[in-house]
Motif scaffolding. Structure first.
Motif, PDB file in Angstrom:
ATOM      1  N   TRP A  36       0.852  -1.195   0.000  1.00  0.00           N
ATOM      2  CA  TRP A  36       0.000   0.000   0.000  1.00  0.00           C
ATOM      3  C   TRP A  36       0.885   1.241   0.000  1.00  0.00           C
ATOM      4  N   TYR A  37       0.510   2.186  -0.822  1.00  0.00           N
ATOM      5  CA  TYR A  37       1.126   3.505  -0.852  1.00  0.00           C
ATOM      6  C   TYR A  37       0.033   4.527  -0.526  1.00  0.00           C
ATOM      7  N   ARG A  38       0.452   5.736  -0.243  1.00  0.00           N
ATOM      8  CA  ARG A  38      -0.507   6.824  -0.072  1.00  0.00           C
ATOM      9  C   ARG A  38       0.072   8.110  -0.633  1.00  0.00           C
ATOM     10  N   SER A  87      -4.778  12.798  11.876  1.00  0.00           N
ATOM     11  CA  SER A  87      -5.090  13.711  10.770  1.00  0.00           C
ATOM     12  C   SER A  87      -4.033  13.611   9.665  1.00  0.00           C
ATOM     13  N   GLU A  88      -2.792  13.337  10.066  1.00  0.00           N
ATOM     14  CA  GLU A  88      -1.728  13.239   9.063  1.00  0.00           C
ATOM     15  C   GLU A  88      -1.794  11.959   8.228  1.00  0.00           C
ATOM     16  N   ASP A  89      -2.719  11.076   8.549  1.00  0.00           N
ATOM     17  CA  ASP A  89      -2.941   9.899   7.712  1.00  0.00           C
ATOM     18  C   ASP A  89      -3.885  10.202   6.544  1.00  0.00           C
ATOM     19  N   THR A  90      -4.439  11.393   6.522  1.00  0.00           N
ATOM     20  CA  THR A  90      -5.315  11.783   5.430  1.00  0.00           C
ATOM     21  C   THR A  90      -4.564  11.722   4.104  1.00  0.00           C
ATOM     22  N   ALA A  91      -5.093  10.953   3.165  1.00  0.00           N
ATOM     23  CA  ALA A  91      -4.423  10.745   1.884  1.00  0.00           C
ATOM     24  C   ALA A  91      -5.293   9.867   0.996  1.00  0.00           C
ATOM     25  N   VAL A 113      -8.934   8.451   2.188  1.00  0.00           N
ATOM     26  CA  VAL A 113      -9.079   8.369   3.639  1.00  0.00           C
ATOM     27  C   VAL A 113      -8.912   9.775   4.191  1.00  0.00           C
ATOM     28  N   THR A 114      -9.913  10.231   4.922  1.00  0.00           N
ATOM     29  CA  THR A 114      -9.878  11.557   5.527  1.00  0.00           C
ATOM     30  C   THR A 114     -10.071  11.408   7.027  1.00  0.00           C
ATOM     31  N   VAL A 115      -9.118  11.940   7.781  1.00  0.00           N
ATOM     32  CA  VAL A 115      -9.182  11.877   9.236  1.00  0.00           C
ATOM     33  C   VAL A 115      -9.277  13.307   9.751  1.00  0.00           C
ATOM     34  N   SER A 116     -10.411  13.621  10.335  1.00  0.00           N
ATOM     35  CA  SER A 116     -10.647  14.991  10.756  1.00  0.00           C
ATOM     36  C   SER A 116     -11.658  15.014  11.887  1.00  0.00           C
TER      37      SER A 116
END
Length: 117
Positions: A36-38, A87-91, A113-116
């Motif tokens: 997996w990449y992002r 939040s920094e996993d948002t990608a 994927v949005t983390v907020s």
């Protein structure tokens, strides 16, 4: 024709979990290195996790201890279990088949994927 189709992305809050799936067709995911990449907004695509051998996995330092890469019991499926999301996993997350470690030859279309909070 090789196809990789990701699913499982979404919008979650910090601390939540998500499981991404990658379904392959036209190829046997069990005989290739997979990972997996992002890609974060405005950034280059980066490795998240990949198999470097049959059961040897490498994780990016930023996700170690939180993300788990696995091959599914369902044939030709790859998973990325993501816990304690930040939040920094948002990608946009991409499944990749590789011909050698860190050398992808096929990509999926990606799943957001949005983390907020």
């Amino acid at each position: 024709q090789v196809q990789l189709v990701e699913s499982g992305g979404g919008s979650v809050q910090p601390g939540d979990s998500l499981t991404l799936s990658c379904a392959g067709s036209g190829t046997d995911l069990n005989i290739f290195l997979m990972g997996w990449y992002r890609q974060k907004p405005g950034k280059q695509r980066e490795l998240v996790a990949m198999f470097t051998g049959f059961d040897t996995i490498v994780y990016a330092d930023s996700v170690k201890g939180r993300f788990t890469l696995s091959r599914g019991n369902v044939k030709n499926t790859l998973y990325l279990q993501m816990n304690s999301l930040k939040s920094e996993d948002t990608a946009v997350y991409y499944c990749a088949r590789m011909i050698a470690p860190s050398i992808p030859d096929y990509w999926g279309q990606g799943t957001q994927v949005t983390v907020s909070s």
